[in-house]
Scaffold this motif. Structure first.
Motif, PDB file in Angstrom:
ATOM      1  N   GLN A   4       0.795  -1.092   0.054  1.00 42.22           N
ATOM      2  CA  GLN A   4      -0.082  -0.162  -0.011  1.00 42.22           C
ATOM      3  C   GLN A   4       0.954   1.151   0.160  1.00 42.22           C
ATOM      4  O   GLN A   4       2.059   1.176   0.636  1.00 42.22           O
ATOM      5  N   PRO A   5       0.583   2.322  -0.639  1.00 40.02           N
ATOM      6  CA  PRO A   5       1.316   3.558  -0.665  1.00 40.02           C
ATOM      7  C   PRO A   5       1.396   4.213   0.676  1.00 40.02           C
ATOM      8  O   PRO A   5       0.320   4.204   1.522  1.00 40.02           O
ATOM      9  N   VAL A   6       2.279   5.033   1.061  1.00 38.81           N
ATOM     10  CA  VAL A   6       2.659   5.581   2.172  1.00 38.81           C
ATOM     11  C   VAL A   6       1.724   6.940   2.098  1.00 38.81           C
ATOM     12  O   VAL A   6       1.245   7.365   3.073  1.00 38.81           O
ATOM     13  N   PHE A   7       1.983   7.602   0.835  1.00 38.16           N
ATOM     14  CA  PHE A   7       1.141   8.905   0.656  1.00 38.16           C
ATOM     15  C   PHE A   7       0.543   8.569  -0.483  1.00 38.16           C
ATOM     16  O   PHE A   7       0.780   8.845  -1.541  1.00 38.16           O
ATOM     17  N   PRO A   8      -1.045   8.015  -0.121  1.00 42.24           N
ATOM     18  CA  PRO A   8      -1.742   7.787  -1.330  1.00 42.24           C
ATOM     19  C   PRO A   8      -2.371   8.932  -2.104  1.00 42.24           C
ATOM     20  O   PRO A   8      -2.320  10.108  -1.464  1.00 42.24           O
ATOM     21  N   ASP A   9      -2.884   8.876  -3.119  1.00 40.23           N
ATOM     22  CA  ASP A   9      -3.729   9.602  -3.741  1.00 40.23           C
ATOM     23  C   ASP A   9      -5.144   9.959  -3.078  1.00 40.23           C
ATOM     24  O   ASP A   9      -5.305   9.142  -2.053  1.00 40.23           O
ATOM     25  N   VAL A  10      -5.980  10.697  -3.416  1.00 41.06           N
ATOM     26  CA  VAL A  10      -7.153  10.948  -2.925  1.00 41.06           C
ATOM     27  C   VAL A  10      -8.151   9.841  -2.919  1.00 41.06           C
ATOM     28  O   VAL A  10      -8.968   9.725  -2.298  1.00 41.06           O
ATOM     29  N   ASN A  11      -7.907   8.816  -4.002  1.00 44.17           N
ATOM     30  CA  ASN A  11      -8.630   7.562  -3.760  1.00 44.17           C
ATOM     31  C   ASN A  11      -8.037   6.563  -3.119  1.00 44.17           C
ATOM     32  O   ASN A  11      -8.482   5.372  -3.016  1.00 44.17           O
ATOM     33  N   GLY A  12      -6.800   6.660  -2.536  1.00 49.72           N
ATOM     34  CA  GLY A  12      -6.351   5.557  -1.620  1.00 49.72           C
ATOM     35  C   GLY A  12      -5.318   4.850  -2.368  1.00 49.72           C
ATOM     36  O   GLY A  12      -4.686   3.920  -1.749  1.00 49.72           O
ATOM     37  N   GLY A  13      -5.207   5.331  -3.843  1.00 52.19           N
ATOM     38  CA  GLY A  13      -4.034   4.287  -4.535  1.00 52.19           C
ATOM     39  C   GLY A  13      -2.804   5.102  -4.715  1.00 52.19           C
ATOM     40  O   GLY A  13      -2.610   5.994  -3.851  1.00 52.19           O
ATOM     41  N   PHE A  14      -2.123   4.577  -5.599  1.00 52.95           N
ATOM     42  CA  PHE A  14      -0.471   5.351  -5.818  1.00 52.95           C
ATOM     43  C   PHE A  14      -0.788   6.490  -6.826  1.00 52.95           C
ATOM     44  O   PHE A  14      -1.717   6.701  -7.443  1.00 52.95           O
ATOM     45  N   ARG A  15      -0.036   7.335  -6.387  1.00 49.70           N
ATOM     46  CA  ARG A  15       0.057   8.840  -7.004  1.00 49.70           C
ATOM     47  C   ARG A  15       0.797   8.644  -8.238  1.00 49.70           C
ATOM     48  O   ARG A  15       1.457   8.051  -8.634  1.00 49.70           O
ATOM     49  N   ASP A  16       0.089   9.634  -9.149  1.00 52.25           N
ATOM     50  CA  ASP A  16       0.641   9.667 -10.438  1.00 52.25           C
ATOM     51  C   ASP A  16       1.932  10.481 -10.406  1.00 52.25           C
ATOM     52  O   ASP A  16       1.956  11.605  -9.689  1.00 52.25           O
ATOM     53  N   PRO A  17       3.238   9.986 -10.854  1.00 52.66           N
ATOM     54  CA  PRO A  17       4.335  10.602 -10.682  1.00 52.66           C
ATOM     55  C   PRO A  17       4.339  12.066 -11.219  1.00 52.66           C
ATOM     56  O   PRO A  17       4.912  13.036 -10.439  1.00 52.66           O
ATOM     57  N   ALA A  18       3.656  12.452 -12.321  1.00 49.48           N
ATOM     58  CA  ALA A  18       3.560  13.809 -13.006  1.00 49.48           C
ATOM     59  C   ALA A  18       3.015  14.671 -11.718  1.00 49.48           C
ATOM     60  O   ALA A  18       3.425  15.789 -11.571  1.00 49.48           O
ATOM     61  N   ASN A  19       1.855  14.353 -11.232  1.00 52.12           N
ATOM     62  CA  ASN A  19       1.153  15.110 -10.200  1.00 52.12           C
ATOM     63  C   ASN A  19       2.253  15.291  -8.965  1.00 52.12           C
ATOM     64  O   ASN A  19       2.230  16.461  -8.491  1.00 52.12           O
ATOM     65  N   THR A  20       2.817  14.211  -8.686  1.00 54.66           N
ATOM     66  CA  THR A  20       3.700  14.245  -7.398  1.00 54.66           C
ATOM     67  C   THR A  20       4.991  15.257  -7.819  1.00 54.66           C
ATOM     68  O   THR A  20       5.185  16.273  -6.847  1.00 54.66           O
ATOM     69  N   ARG A  21       5.368  15.409  -9.057  1.00 55.70           N
ATOM     70  CA  ARG A  21       6.576  16.275  -9.176  1.00 55.70           C
ATOM     71  C   ARG A  21       5.926  17.703  -9.289  1.00 55.70           C
ATOM     72  O   ARG A  21       6.658  18.629  -8.731  1.00 55.70           O
TER      73      ARG A  21
END
Length: 107
Positions: free
Chosen positions: A19-36
């Motif tokens: 599971q991601p440590v810092f999930p997106d708003v839906n609880g999934g993995f974050r999109d790398p472009a959004n994170t950058r």
């Protein structure tokens, strides 16, 4: 609370390693472009603009090097297949043996 303590507490409460440590708003993995993009926005364009994700990798490599870990272990941590890649890319790894100093003075 340290990051390690927070992660340990999270794991002990049932969080899974996949599971991601810092999930997106839906609880999934974050999109790398959004994170950058969010990281760029957070650091701003002025004082902290020099900080990049690579800066954190170099810092991690330096900390591991100062802890006297082998180049192989540091390369594994950074995801490099070859320790030589770690030495070439992470130029902050500048541990110099005390025996080398006198030799440099002669040259």
């Amino acid at each position: 609370m340290s990051a390690v303590a927070m992660l340990q507490r999270r794991f002990m409460s049932g969080a899974r390693l996949d599971q991601p440590v810092f999930p997106d708003v839906n609880g999934g993995f974050r999109d790398p472009a959004n994170t950058r993009r969010e990281f760029r926005e957070a650091r701003g364009k002025e004082t902290l603009a020099w900080i990049t994700s690579h800066t954190f990798r170099k810092t991690a490599a330096t900390i591991l090097d100062e802890a006297a870990l082998s180049a192989r272990l540091i390369a594994d941590q950074l995801g490099h297949s070859r320790p030589s890649m770690t030495r070439d890319v992470c130029w902050a790894l500048a541990r110099v043996d005390s025996q080398a100093a006198p030799a440099r003075e002669v040259a």
